[in-house]
Scaffold this motif. Structure first.
Motif, PDB file in Angstrom:
ATOM      1  N   SER A 177     -20.016 -73.882 -64.449  1.00 40.28           N
ATOM      2  CA  SER A 177     -21.155 -74.769 -64.213  1.00 40.28           C
ATOM      3  C   SER A 177     -22.134 -74.756 -65.374  1.00 40.28           C
ATOM      4  O   SER A 177     -22.978 -75.640 -65.483  1.00 40.28           O
ATOM      5  N   GLU A 178     -22.050 -73.764 -66.270  1.00 40.81           N
ATOM      6  CA  GLU A 178     -22.957 -73.685 -67.414  1.00 40.81           C
ATOM      7  C   GLU A 178     -22.329 -74.215 -68.687  1.00 40.81           C
ATOM      8  O   GLU A 178     -22.937 -74.186 -69.745  1.00 40.81           O
ATOM      9  N   LYS A 179     -21.099 -74.716 -68.604  1.00 39.25           N
ATOM     10  CA  LYS A 179     -20.380 -75.031 -69.841  1.00 39.25           C
ATOM     11  C   LYS A 179     -21.028 -76.133 -70.658  1.00 39.25           C
ATOM     12  O   LYS A 179     -20.821 -76.213 -71.858  1.00 39.25           O
ATOM     13  N   ARG A 180     -21.816 -76.990 -70.023  1.00 41.93           N
ATOM     14  CA  ARG A 180     -22.461 -78.063 -70.781  1.00 41.93           C
ATOM     15  C   ARG A 180     -23.858 -77.681 -71.254  1.00 41.93           C
ATOM     16  O   ARG A 180     -24.503 -78.451 -71.931  1.00 41.93           O
ATOM     17  N   THR A 181     -24.345 -76.493 -70.843  1.00 42.57           N
ATOM     18  CA  THR A 181     -25.702 -76.118 -71.242  1.00 42.57           C
ATOM     19  C   THR A 181     -25.745 -74.676 -71.729  1.00 42.57           C
ATOM     20  O   THR A 181     -26.453 -73.849 -71.173  1.00 42.57           O
ATOM     21  N   PRO A 182     -24.982 -74.344 -72.781  1.00 47.25           N
ATOM     22  CA  PRO A 182     -25.008 -72.979 -73.279  1.00 47.25           C
ATOM     23  C   PRO A 182     -26.365 -72.550 -73.805  1.00 47.25           C
ATOM     24  O   PRO A 182     -26.654 -71.375 -73.915  1.00 47.25           O
ATOM     25  N   CYS A 183     -27.224 -73.500 -74.135  1.00 48.25           N
ATOM     26  CA  CYS A 183     -28.538 -73.169 -74.664  1.00 48.25           C
ATOM     27  C   CYS A 183     -29.441 -72.517 -73.617  1.00 48.25           C
ATOM     28  O   CYS A 183     -30.505 -72.012 -73.936  1.00 48.25           O
ATOM     29  N   GLN A 184     -29.026 -72.526 -72.349  1.00 48.07           N
ATOM     30  CA  GLN A 184     -29.863 -71.964 -71.308  1.00 48.07           C
ATOM     31  C   GLN A 184     -29.782 -70.442 -71.214  1.00 48.07           C
ATOM     32  O   GLN A 184     -30.457 -69.842 -70.403  1.00 48.07           O
ATOM     33  N   ARG A 185     -28.939 -69.783 -72.025  1.00 50.28           N
ATOM     34  CA  ARG A 185     -28.885 -68.328 -71.999  1.00 50.28           C
ATOM     35  C   ARG A 185     -30.258 -67.753 -72.351  1.00 50.28           C
ATOM     36  O   ARG A 185     -30.902 -68.186 -73.287  1.00 50.28           O
ATOM     37  N   SER A 186     -30.674 -66.741 -71.595  1.00 53.78           N
ATOM     38  CA  SER A 186     -32.022 -66.203 -71.796  1.00 53.78           C
ATOM     39  C   SER A 186     -32.059 -65.038 -72.775  1.00 53.78           C
ATOM     40  O   SER A 186     -33.126 -64.550 -73.091  1.00 53.78           O
ATOM     41  N   TRP A 187     -30.890 -64.564 -73.220  1.00 52.34           N
ATOM     42  CA  TRP A 187     -30.840 -63.456 -74.167  1.00 52.34           C
ATOM     43  C   TRP A 187     -29.961 -63.829 -75.344  1.00 52.34           C
ATOM     44  O   TRP A 187     -28.874 -64.385 -75.178  1.00 52.34           O
ATOM     45  N   THR A 188     -30.435 -63.501 -76.538  1.00 44.77           N
ATOM     46  CA  THR A 188     -29.593 -63.578 -77.723  1.00 44.77           C
ATOM     47  C   THR A 188     -29.765 -62.269 -78.486  1.00 44.77           C
ATOM     48  O   THR A 188     -30.763 -61.565 -78.315  1.00 44.77           O
ATOM     49  N   PHE A 189     -28.803 -61.961 -79.319  1.00 42.38           N
ATOM     50  CA  PHE A 189     -28.838 -60.701 -80.049  1.00 42.38           C
ATOM     51  C   PHE A 189     -28.609 -60.956 -81.525  1.00 42.38           C
ATOM     52  O   PHE A 189     -27.831 -61.832 -81.903  1.00 42.38           O
ATOM     53  N   ARG A 190     -29.307 -60.208 -82.369  1.00 42.34           N
ATOM     54  CA  ARG A 190     -29.057 -60.262 -83.804  1.00 42.34           C
ATOM     55  C   ARG A 190     -28.400 -58.944 -84.207  1.00 42.34           C
ATOM     56  O   ARG A 190     -28.853 -57.857 -83.833  1.00 42.34           O
ATOM     57  N   TYR A 191     -27.319 -59.067 -84.921  1.00 43.45           N
ATOM     58  CA  TYR A 191     -26.507 -57.899 -85.242  1.00 43.45           C
ATOM     59  C   TYR A 191     -26.769 -57.436 -86.669  1.00 43.45           C
ATOM     60  O   TYR A 191     -26.686 -58.230 -87.611  1.00 43.45           O
ATOM     61  N   LEU A 192     -27.079 -56.165 -86.798  1.00 39.14           N
ATOM     62  CA  LEU A 192     -27.228 -55.540 -88.102  1.00 39.14           C
ATOM     63  C   LEU A 192     -25.988 -54.684 -88.334  1.00 39.14           C
ATOM     64  O   LEU A 192     -25.744 -53.720 -87.601  1.00 39.14           O
ATOM     65  N   LEU A 193     -25.202 -55.039 -89.332  1.00 41.73           N
ATOM     66  CA  LEU A 193     -23.918 -54.402 -89.564  1.00 41.73           C
ATOM     67  C   LEU A 193     -23.996 -53.437 -90.741  1.00 41.73           C
ATOM     68  O   LEU A 193     -24.344 -53.843 -91.856  1.00 41.73           O
TER      69      LEU A 193
END
Length: 311
Positions: A177-193
């Motif tokens: 049901s979320e496949k058309r609105t991936p922008c609605q995720r409330s968390w994102t992560f930035r990876y330091l490698l």
């Protein structure tokens, strides 16, 4: 919905490079770190030596996740790893701690950083065959458990659409049901490698030393004890270049010296694949050629602090 971007430190490098030692040193230095393993063998119970897990004492002192929890007969996929890792990142961040990913299973890491390829319309024949063998009521119950909204929209009798919805979920780890609105995720992560790099000659030496140490610690007895628990090949935990030669030795198909050499050879081949993948990633490399772990920990600690405080 406002997104919350949180940092995740990733300690990468080939097998035998010292990732575990570095992660423990950093955890003691930061004191607010929780470690998430990205190792496809460390998930298995009863196998500690060949997987080079941190000791139980270390795991009790420093929180470790995705280590020592899976039955040796079960399989653990990159999709499951990504799903659990993202969940853990959220929980660890909410506790005010820094998630630190440690491991060298490139497929797991690639899936974590880049997601599942072709997520908009995924297809997998083997997965579809499994789903098609399930009764319709089972398909509906599974979809209700992961995406009740989509299940209600499809209904209990539309077998074809139920299979398709479950296929999307299992291949993307997102609700259909979320496949058309991936922008609605409330968390994102930035990876330091950050990565640990050794010369080829030194890494070969470390690999050979590690293999000898595994046999001194009792990897043969470890597999024997697994057999005594009723686990016999073929099982996923033993289908790898580390444990397969030990099984061959125990079942009389090769000598002890041959088993050791096969593990070294398999590890070197695996390292080549690892390095091919690592070269494509934006990794900041550290080279502890003098073997000074304390110095390495301090260098990486100050690099990470500077990077995180500068954002």
């Amino acid at each position: 919905m406002t997104e919350k971007t949180k940092p995740v430190l990733c300690i990468l490098g080939p097998t035998s490079s010292g990732k575990t030692a570095l992660s423990i040193g950093l955890a003691e230095r930061f004191q607010n770190v929780e470690i998430v393993s990205a190792d496809s063998l460390a998930v298995y119970r009863y196998l500690d030596i060949g997987t080079a897990k941190p000791s139980l004492e270390v795991r009790q002192r420093i929180p470790h996740h995705l280590v020592d929890f899976l039955d040796p007969r079960e399989r653990w996929s990159a999709y499951e790893f990504r799903r659990e890792a993202l969940r853990l990142f959220r929980e660890i961040s909410l506790r005010g701690c820094l998630p630190v990913v440690v491991g060298g299973t490139a497929f797991y890491l690639n899936t974590l950083f880049h997601g599942i390829p072709g997520w908009g319309a995924p297809q997998d024949r083997n997965l579809r065959r499994v789903l098609e063998r399930m009764p319709t009521e089972k398909l509906y119950a599974l979809l209700v458990s992961v995406d009740p909204y989509r299940a209600r929209k499809i209904g209990k009798g539309d077998r074809k659409r139920l299979i398709r919805a479950l296929e999307i979920f299992l291949l993307t780890l997102r609700m259909p049901s979320e496949k058309r609105t991936p922008c609605q995720r409330s968390w994102t992560f930035r990876y330091l490698l950050v990565g640990i790099s050794w010369s080829k000659e030194k890494l070969r030496e470390r690999i050979r030393e590690r293999v000898e140490e595994m046999f001194r610690q009792g990897i043969v007895e470890e597999v024997q004890h697994l057999f005594e628990r009723g686990y016999r090949p073929p099982i996923p935990a033993l289908e790898n270049f580390t444990y397969r030669p030990v099984v061959d030795f125990l079942e009389g198909r090769c000598s002890l010296a041959t088993a050791k050499e096969e593990i070294v050879r398999g590890t070197l081949t695996f390292v080549k694949r690892q390095m091919n993948w690592f070269r494509k990633m934006p990794i900041t490399w550290f080279s502890p050629e003098d073997g000074n772990l304390l110095k390495l920990v301090e260098e990486v600690y100050h690099f990470v602090r500077t990077h995180l405080e500068g954002e």
